[in-house]
Design a protein around this motif. Sequence first.
Motif, PDB file in Angstrom:
ATOM      1  N   ALA A   1      23.176 -15.767   8.069  1.00  0.00           N
ATOM      2  CA  ALA A   1      24.550 -15.260   7.962  1.00  0.00           C
ATOM      3  C   ALA A   1      25.557 -16.283   8.494  1.00  0.00           C
ATOM      4  CB  ALA A   1      24.689 -13.935   8.696  1.00  0.00           C
ATOM      5  N   ALA A   2      25.256 -16.872   9.643  1.00  0.00           N
ATOM      6  CA  ALA A   2      26.151 -17.893  10.206  1.00  0.00           C
ATOM      7  C   ALA A   2      26.148 -19.142   9.332  1.00  0.00           C
ATOM      8  CB  ALA A   2      25.736 -18.240  11.636  1.00  0.00           C
ATOM      9  N   PHE A   3      24.984 -19.505   8.825  1.00  0.00           N
ATOM     10  CA  PHE A   3      24.882 -20.653   7.924  1.00  0.00           C
ATOM     11  C   PHE A   3      25.760 -20.448   6.692  1.00  0.00           C
ATOM     12  CE2 PHE A   3      22.899 -22.256   4.015  1.00  0.00           C
ATOM     13  CZ  PHE A   3      23.024 -23.621   4.233  1.00  0.00           C
ATOM     14  N   LYS A   4      25.698 -19.259   6.120  1.00  0.00           N
ATOM     15  CA  LYS A   4      26.484 -18.944   4.924  1.00  0.00           C
ATOM     16  C   LYS A   4      27.965 -19.175   5.182  1.00  0.00           C
ATOM     17  CE  LYS A   4      27.193 -15.125   1.662  1.00  0.00           C
ATOM     18  NZ  LYS A   4      28.613 -14.962   1.609  1.00  0.00           N
ATOM     19  N   GLU A   5      28.469 -18.675   6.299  1.00  0.00           N
ATOM     20  CA  GLU A   5      29.884 -18.855   6.636  1.00  0.00           C
ATOM     21  C   GLU A   5      30.239 -20.332   6.789  1.00  0.00           C
ATOM     22  OE1 GLU A   5      31.296 -16.544   9.927  1.00  0.00           O
ATOM     23  OE2 GLU A   5      30.212 -14.765   9.236  1.00  0.00           O
ATOM     24  N   ARG A   6      29.413 -21.075   7.500  1.00  0.00           N
ATOM     25  CA  ARG A   6      29.694 -22.499   7.740  1.00  0.00           C
ATOM     26  C   ARG A   6      29.620 -23.308   6.450  1.00  0.00           C
ATOM     27  NH1 ARG A   6      26.498 -23.876  13.400  1.00  0.00           N
ATOM     28  NH2 ARG A   6      27.435 -22.210  14.606  1.00  0.00           N
ATOM     29  N   TYR A   7      28.632 -22.999   5.627  1.00  0.00           N
ATOM     30  CA  TYR A   7      28.465 -23.733   4.367  1.00  0.00           C
ATOM     31  C   TYR A   7      29.616 -23.437   3.408  1.00  0.00           C
ATOM     32  CZ  TYR A   7      26.159 -25.329   0.054  1.00  0.00           C
ATOM     33  OH  TYR A   7      25.844 -25.944  -1.125  1.00  0.00           O
TER      34      TYR A   7
ATOM     35  N   LEU B   1      32.250 -26.020   1.639  1.00  0.00           N
ATOM     36  CA  LEU B   1      32.534 -26.070   0.202  1.00  0.00           C
ATOM     37  C   LEU B   1      34.037 -25.989  -0.073  1.00  0.00           C
ATOM     38  CD1 LEU B   1      29.661 -23.753  -1.083  1.00  0.00           C
ATOM     39  CD2 LEU B   1      29.825 -26.246  -1.372  1.00  0.00           C
ATOM     40  N   LEU B   2      34.765 -25.322   0.799  1.00  0.00           N
ATOM     41  CA  LEU B   2      36.212 -25.183   0.628  1.00  0.00           C
ATOM     42  C   LEU B   2      37.010 -26.350   1.196  1.00  0.00           C
ATOM     43  CD1 LEU B   2      36.637 -21.410   1.515  1.00  0.00           C
ATOM     44  CD2 LEU B   2      37.086 -22.466  -0.718  1.00  0.00           C
ATOM     45  N   THR B   3      36.537 -26.925   2.307  1.00  0.00           N
ATOM     46  CA  THR B   3      37.372 -27.888   3.031  1.00  0.00           C
ATOM     47  C   THR B   3      36.928 -29.341   2.922  1.00  0.00           C
ATOM     48  OG1 THR B   3      36.135 -27.552   5.089  1.00  0.00           O
ATOM     49  CG2 THR B   3      38.043 -26.124   4.706  1.00  0.00           C
TER      50      THR B   3
END
Length: 120
Positions: free
Chosen positions: A62-68, A72-74
Amino acid sequence: MELKMKRIYDSPTEADGFRILVDRLWPRGVKKEAAQLDAWLKDSAPSPDLRKWFDHDPEKFAAFKERYEEELLTNPPAAASVAEILKQLETTDVTLVYAARNPEINHVVVLRDFLEEQQR
């Protein structure tokens, strides 16, 4: 057009459409000719630091998903890779090719979901 996922160790088929390797590292034991890739977008993969931190630990997913997704956005090279995949999806099916063993706990699941959200 359809967005698919497939391990690089599975045989390529015509139904795959445009095949894109979305791993930063080349998969072990795979010859480039046998992979039948149309593109290799290293920058679509998580950064080396994030990949090493995650280490395919389901408890960190879950934390990985947020960071990844943030990467992808920045991160400009990652965002350019996302744009390239989305452009391909305008005209053909795309298969995201990866090497991870677990088909549900890996970066390609996050990338696929992110791309599908961007298409909407």
